[in-house]
Design an enzyme around this catalytic site. Structure first.
Site, PDB file in Angstrom:
ATOM      1  N   LYS A   1     -26.889   9.029 -16.470  1.00 51.89           N
ATOM      2  CA  LYS A   1     -27.698   7.796 -15.918  1.00 51.89           C
ATOM      3  C   LYS A   1     -26.880   6.631 -16.116  1.00 51.89           C
ATOM      4  O   LYS A   1     -27.028   5.641 -15.191  1.00 51.89           O
ATOM      5  CB  LYS A   1     -28.931   7.662 -16.802  1.00 51.89           C
ATOM      6  CG  LYS A   1     -29.814   8.787 -16.424  1.00 51.89           C
ATOM      7  CD  LYS A   1     -30.571   8.850 -15.179  1.00 51.89           C
ATOM      8  CE  LYS A   1     -31.225   7.684 -14.855  1.00 51.89           C
ATOM      9  NZ  LYS A   1     -31.995   7.714 -13.456  1.00 51.89           N
TER      10      LYS A   1
ATOM     11  N   THR B   1     -32.963   4.525 -18.205  1.00 45.88           N
ATOM     12  CA  THR B   1     -33.337   4.766 -19.417  1.00 45.88           C
ATOM     13  C   THR B   1     -32.659   3.795 -20.510  1.00 45.88           C
ATOM     14  O   THR B   1     -31.607   3.227 -20.126  1.00 45.88           O
ATOM     15  CB  THR B   1     -33.217   6.239 -19.711  1.00 45.88           C
ATOM     16  OG1 THR B   1     -33.374   6.562 -21.224  1.00 45.88           O
ATOM     17  CG2 THR B   1     -31.599   6.770 -19.444  1.00 45.88           C
ATOM     18  N   ASP B   2     -33.358   3.826 -21.570  1.00 46.35           N
ATOM     19  CA  ASP B   2     -32.728   2.951 -22.809  1.00 46.35           C
ATOM     20  C   ASP B   2     -31.510   3.675 -23.447  1.00 46.35           C
ATOM     21  O   ASP B   2     -30.952   3.384 -24.249  1.00 46.35           O
ATOM     22  CB  ASP B   2     -33.687   2.570 -23.760  1.00 46.35           C
ATOM     23  CG  ASP B   2     -34.488   3.809 -24.562  1.00 46.35           C
ATOM     24  OD1 ASP B   2     -34.277   4.916 -23.779  1.00 46.35           O
ATOM     25  OD2 ASP B   2     -35.180   3.364 -25.274  1.00 46.35           O
ATOM     26  N   GLU B   3     -31.459   5.088 -23.146  1.00 43.05           N
ATOM     27  CA  GLU B   3     -30.576   6.221 -23.635  1.00 43.05           C
ATOM     28  C   GLU B   3     -29.127   5.997 -23.377  1.00 43.05           C
ATOM     29  O   GLU B   3     -28.127   6.132 -24.046  1.00 43.05           O
ATOM     30  CB  GLU B   3     -30.780   7.558 -23.451  1.00 43.05           C
ATOM     31  CG  GLU B   3     -32.160   7.807 -24.196  1.00 43.05           C
ATOM     32  CD  GLU B   3     -32.593   9.426 -23.961  1.00 43.05           C
ATOM     33  OE1 GLU B   3     -31.559  10.249 -24.252  1.00 43.05           O
ATOM     34  OE2 GLU B   3     -33.649   9.618 -23.745  1.00 43.05           O
TER      35      GLU B   3
ATOM     36  N   TYR C   1     -26.783  13.770 -20.354  1.00 39.59           N
ATOM     37  CA  TYR C   1     -27.860  13.149 -19.501  1.00 39.59           C
ATOM     38  C   TYR C   1     -27.638  11.530 -19.413  1.00 39.59           C
ATOM     39  O   TYR C   1     -27.894  10.946 -18.520  1.00 39.59           O
ATOM     40  CB  TYR C   1     -29.453  13.280 -20.053  1.00 39.59           C
ATOM     41  CG  TYR C   1     -30.430  12.489 -19.788  1.00 39.59           C
ATOM     42  CD1 TYR C   1     -30.742  12.202 -18.443  1.00 39.59           C
ATOM     43  CD2 TYR C   1     -30.989  11.730 -20.794  1.00 39.59           C
ATOM     44  CE1 TYR C   1     -31.775  11.275 -18.107  1.00 39.59           C
ATOM     45  CE2 TYR C   1     -32.061  10.669 -20.334  1.00 39.59           C
ATOM     46  CZ  TYR C   1     -32.234  10.373 -19.125  1.00 39.59           C
ATOM     47  OH  TYR C   1     -33.362   9.582 -18.620  1.00 39.59           O
TER      48      TYR C   1
ATOM     49  N   GLY D   1     -38.342  11.357  -5.928  1.00 40.81           N
ATOM     50  CA  GLY D   1     -38.909  11.878  -7.035  1.00 40.81           C
ATOM     51  C   GLY D   1     -40.397  11.679  -7.335  1.00 40.81           C
ATOM     52  O   GLY D   1     -40.826  11.663  -8.495  1.00 40.81           O
ATOM     53  N   GLY D   2     -41.036  11.430  -6.267  1.00 39.23           N
ATOM     54  CA  GLY D   2     -42.531  10.972  -6.288  1.00 39.23           C
ATOM     55  C   GLY D   2     -43.334  12.107  -6.671  1.00 39.23           C
ATOM     56  O   GLY D   2     -44.604  11.709  -6.861  1.00 39.23           O
TER      57      GLY D   2
END
Length: 328
Positions: A152, A122-124, A148, A9-10
């Site tokens: 993750k 992610t913090d989610e 989402y 994903g760069g």
């Protein structure tokens, strides 16, 4: 000898900043990106930079590329990350975020070479904080509330499982909300900036009181670099900036900037409250004392300065960005 690193994903928002950071520090960088609508065309002229177009779901192609390159480190920054779209395309998010991670883990498991895996999350995954005092820390339980965040969370669990079962060397990072240059325009801050440029209604979910902990993408990338350099293996690091702001206050700050710089007092009138998102998490906040203590990393970019620089970037590059990203 220079280290070979793969950044998946760069060509995306966080990934592109990672590519530039590691090139500046004399790594040999291979960028793997499927070039979706969120991707940029990175015009990098550097003998240490290589690019391969690859959908990580294509395990055969992925394995061949990685076997040929023989990386020492893989940083997984590839992800479908927009909560709204995950609500309407949940299966797509699982296929991309979970299957792609599994394919990377399978390559490392089968590789004859030792490869360090850094998984950006992610913090989610920790769900929603309902009060104003508690923060997420390394002991927080997973409680994802959107397709989402659930995808993750699934990929995080896969990384840990491969580490425990197969002895893979891994690091997981859970970061708060990023902002900065070249963020895809469906995200909150670019949406507000572009609506101000276009003088169109600014959509704010619900009453706008949802709270996020905002971190500049360059601070996030610096944290990843320091973790790669000094972090302990098979550990999780939470990255945040102690910068909690309500969504409505973000919108007001951006409108005040436009009022001040375009001799107007009308931009706040563009703020329009719309029907709240399904399962909208109330608050995210990270207790980052652990990473301060163990890595010595601290965010350096003050939010107001970082936000102003970001606004100016989107204003200056509005026409250019319209050609890169499909503005809605």
């Amino acid at each position: 000898m220079k280290k070979k690193i793969v950044i998946t994903g760069g060509s995306g928002f966080i990934g592109s900043h990672l590519v530039k950071k590691f090139l500046k520090n004399d790594f040999i960088v291979l960028n793997l990106d499927k070039l979706s609508r969120e991707s940029q065309n990175l015009e990098i002229k550097n003998k240490n930079y290589f690019f391969k177009k690859c959908n990580l779901i294509d395990q055969k192609k992925l394995s061949k590329i990685l076997n040929d390159f023989k990386p020492k480190i893989i940083i997984n920054a590839a992800a479908e990350s927009h909560v709204d779209r995950s609500i309407y395309q949940p299966k797509y998010f699982y296929e991309n975020n979970v299957s792609s991670t599994l394919n990377l883990l399978e390559y490392i498991r089968q590789s004859k070479n030792k490869v360090e895996f850094i998984h950006i999350s992610t913090d989610e995954v920790f769900g929603s904080l309902e009060g104003i005092k508690k923060k997420f820390d390394i002991n927080s339980k997973y409680d994802p509330r959107s397709p989402y965040s659930a995808s993750k969370a699934s990929s995080d669990h896969a990384v840990r499982a491969y580490g425990e079962t197969f002895g893979l060397s891994y690091t997981i990072t859970n970061c708060s909300n990023n902002y900065g240059k070249y963020q895809y325009p469906e995200k909150l801050i670019p949406v507000i900036i572009n609506k101000c440029i276009e003088k169109k209604p600014i959509p704010i979910y619900g009453n706008g009181r949802n709270i996020r902990d905002w971190i500049h993408v360059e601070d996030h990338v610096n944290a990843i670099f320091q973790i790669q350099k000094h972090g302990c293996k098979n550990q999780t690091y939470l990255i945040g900036s102690n910068n909690e702001i309500k969504n409505i206050d973000i919108a007001k700050k951006i409108c005040i900037f436009f009022d001040k710089n375009f001799n107007s007092k009308n931009y706040k009138k563009l703020i329009t409250f719309v029907k709240d998102r399904k399962g909208h998490d109330f608050r995210y906040a990270i207790n980052n004392k652990e990473i301060y203590k163990t890595i010595g990393w601290k965010p350096l970019i003050k939010f107001d300065k970082g936000l102003e620089d970001t606004i100016q970037f989107y204003i200056k590059n509005y026409n250019k960005l319209k050609k890169i990203f499909p503005y809605g």
